[in-house]
Write an enzyme that holds these catalytic residues in place. Structure first.
Site, PDB file in Angstrom:
ATOM      1  N   LYS A  12       0.811  -1.351  -0.023  1.00 50.17           N
ATOM      2  CA  LYS A  12      -0.311   0.137   0.119  1.00 50.17           C
ATOM      3  C   LYS A  12       0.988   1.233   0.154  1.00 50.17           C
ATOM      4  O   LYS A  12       0.633   2.056  -0.699  1.00 50.17           O
ATOM      5  CB  LYS A  12      -0.791   0.128   1.248  1.00 50.17           C
ATOM      6  CG  LYS A  12      -1.606  -1.192   1.203  1.00 50.17           C
ATOM      7  CD  LYS A  12      -2.803  -1.171   2.385  1.00 50.17           C
ATOM      8  CE  LYS A  12      -2.072  -1.245   3.932  1.00 50.17           C
ATOM      9  NZ  LYS A  12      -1.438  -2.474   3.956  1.00 50.17           N
ATOM     10  N   ARG A  65      -0.338  -9.096  13.453  1.00 48.21           N
ATOM     11  CA  ARG A  65      -0.865  -8.233  12.388  1.00 48.21           C
ATOM     12  C   ARG A  65      -1.908  -8.506  11.403  1.00 48.21           C
ATOM     13  O   ARG A  65      -2.798  -8.152  11.031  1.00 48.21           O
ATOM     14  CB  ARG A  65       0.281  -7.039  11.905  1.00 48.21           C
ATOM     15  CG  ARG A  65       0.835  -6.044  12.887  1.00 48.21           C
ATOM     16  CD  ARG A  65       2.144  -5.464  12.220  1.00 48.21           C
ATOM     17  NE  ARG A  65       2.048  -4.769  10.821  1.00 48.21           N
ATOM     18  CZ  ARG A  65       3.176  -4.566  10.367  1.00 48.21           C
ATOM     19  NH1 ARG A  65       4.426  -4.989  10.592  1.00 48.21           N
ATOM     20  NH2 ARG A  65       3.002  -4.052   9.312  1.00 48.21           N
ATOM     21  N   ARG A  70      11.812  -5.712   4.839  1.00 50.19           N
ATOM     22  CA  ARG A  70      11.670  -4.289   4.585  1.00 50.19           C
ATOM     23  C   ARG A  70      12.520  -3.479   5.384  1.00 50.19           C
ATOM     24  O   ARG A  70      13.011  -3.637   6.593  1.00 50.19           O
ATOM     25  CB  ARG A  70      10.098  -4.078   4.957  1.00 50.19           C
ATOM     26  CG  ARG A  70       9.856  -2.279   5.045  1.00 50.19           C
ATOM     27  CD  ARG A  70       8.527  -2.250   4.951  1.00 50.19           C
ATOM     28  NE  ARG A  70       7.806  -2.672   6.252  1.00 50.19           N
ATOM     29  CZ  ARG A  70       6.357  -2.468   6.446  1.00 50.19           C
ATOM     30  NH1 ARG A  70       5.929  -1.930   5.507  1.00 50.19           N
ATOM     31  NH2 ARG A  70       6.042  -2.707   7.525  1.00 50.19           N
ATOM     32  N   ARG A 101      11.490  -1.790  11.149  1.00 45.66           N
ATOM     33  CA  ARG A 101      10.455  -1.367  11.996  1.00 45.66           C
ATOM     34  C   ARG A 101      10.226  -2.110  13.177  1.00 45.66           C
ATOM     35  O   ARG A 101      10.569  -3.306  13.053  1.00 45.66           O
ATOM     36  CB  ARG A 101       9.177  -1.029  10.928  1.00 45.66           C
ATOM     37  CG  ARG A 101       8.805   0.454  10.919  1.00 45.66           C
ATOM     38  CD  ARG A 101       7.594   0.226   9.887  1.00 45.66           C
ATOM     39  NE  ARG A 101       6.355  -0.277  10.205  1.00 45.66           N
ATOM     40  CZ  ARG A 101       5.296  -0.346   9.475  1.00 45.66           C
ATOM     41  NH1 ARG A 101       5.147   0.368   8.324  1.00 45.66           N
ATOM     42  NH2 ARG A 101       4.046  -0.922   9.744  1.00 45.66           N
ATOM     43  N   ARG A 149      -9.942   0.850   8.660  1.00 48.03           N
ATOM     44  CA  ARG A 149      -9.212  -0.588   8.864  1.00 48.03           C
ATOM     45  C   ARG A 149     -10.309  -1.468   9.726  1.00 48.03           C
ATOM     46  O   ARG A 149     -10.100  -2.430   9.859  1.00 48.03           O
ATOM     47  CB  ARG A 149      -7.968  -0.438   9.686  1.00 48.03           C
ATOM     48  CG  ARG A 149      -6.941  -1.230   9.042  1.00 48.03           C
ATOM     49  CD  ARG A 149      -5.807  -0.524  10.011  1.00 48.03           C
ATOM     50  NE  ARG A 149      -4.585  -1.284   9.754  1.00 48.03           N
ATOM     51  CZ  ARG A 149      -3.457  -0.632   9.071  1.00 48.03           C
ATOM     52  NH1 ARG A 149      -3.554   0.606   8.789  1.00 48.03           N
ATOM     53  NH2 ARG A 149      -2.299  -1.437   8.967  1.00 48.03           N
TER      54      ARG A 149
END
Ligand code: AP5
Length: 224
Positions: free
Chosen positions: A16, A174, A130, A163, A91
């Protein structure tokens, strides 16, 4: 041209943010990513940041009342008068209903809810590699989208970090939160006739191309 009010939906790590950055450049629209907004609030230790931090560290969603006001305020801003791109909001169904009420109050409509669909095992692979820029949140991937210089953001020269919520156990939570609380929005927006879906498991450029195609169809069909 009618305004483009776009929602990006999809599991964590579906791309996203990656695609949102491209769309922002292509359409010259303000881009509101609730994850980035909340991380900035945590960094500043603002009231919202203090409320959000423990939820984010665990990979849980922050309570609806913490985030709804933040987004409703942004979309009223002058800079969003020709449209906006929302990443990570809504969400939950209550968030989607709150957004609908706010849009109705403003006499505006949502154009497209774009689902970037990616299976869970690919999410785990992506988030594991990431790297995120501490300064402006630009994202890279050690394998799929590496920066020119290791550990340094190509865009602003900021440091690239892993992160806090990209740890294995938090990624699993998540994903669970996504399937339980966010996935029902697929049916919600299908019911409103504005859902469009792309295969997010393909390469970055292929996904971007498919999104362009879906938005062109939406425009041709008068949805945008
Ligand atoms: P948020 O920051 O929104 O996290 P998320 O939805 O889990 O999304 P991510 O940022 O992890 O992934 P992404 O889909 O943007 O993927 P990306 O482009 O980076 O939210 C964080 C937290 O804030 C939540 O857990 C929650 O606590 C809270 N929160 C936020 N909004 C909330 C709300 N509305 N209500 C309640 N709580 C809220 O890509 C991932 C990686 O894959 C990158 O390394 C990228 O380079 C790579 N990649 C991207 N596309 C491809 C591709 N096609 N092929 C190969 N690699 C790719």
């Amino acid at each position: 041209m009618p305004e483009l009010n776009l929602i990006l939906l999809g599991p964590p790590g579906s791309g996203k943010g990656t695609q949102g950055e491209r769309l922002q450049d292509e359409h010259r629209l303000p881009y509101y990513a609730t994850g980035d907004i909340l991380r900035a609030a945590v960094k500043d230790q603002s009231e919202i940041g203090r409320k959000a931090q423990e939820y984010m560290d665990r990979g849980d969603l922050v309570p609806d009342d913490v985030i709804i006001g933040v987004i409703c305020e942004r979309i009223q801003d002058e800079e969003a008068s020709d449209g906006f791109i929302l990443d990570g909001f809504p969400r939950t169904v209550p968030q989607a209903e709150a957004l609908d009420s706010e849009m109705e109050r403003l006499g505006r409509t949502l154009s497209v809810a774009l689902l970037i669909d990616v299976p869970d095992d690919e999410v785990v692979r992506r988030l594991g590699g990431r790297r995120t820029c501490v300064e402006q949140g630009h994202v890279f991937h050690v394998e799929f989208d590496p920066p020119a210089e290791e550990g340094v953001c190509d865009v602003c020269g900021g440091e690239l970090i892993v992160r806090e919520d990209d740890r294995d156990d938090v990624i699993r939570n998540r994903l669970e939160q996504y399937h339980e609380k966010t996935e029902p929005l697929v049916v919600y927006y299908e019911g409103k006739g504005i859902l469009r879906k792309v295969d997010g498991a393909r390469g970055l450029d292929e996904v971007a191309e498919e999104i362009r195609g879906e938005l062109a169809i939406a425009r041709a069909e008068g949805e945008v």
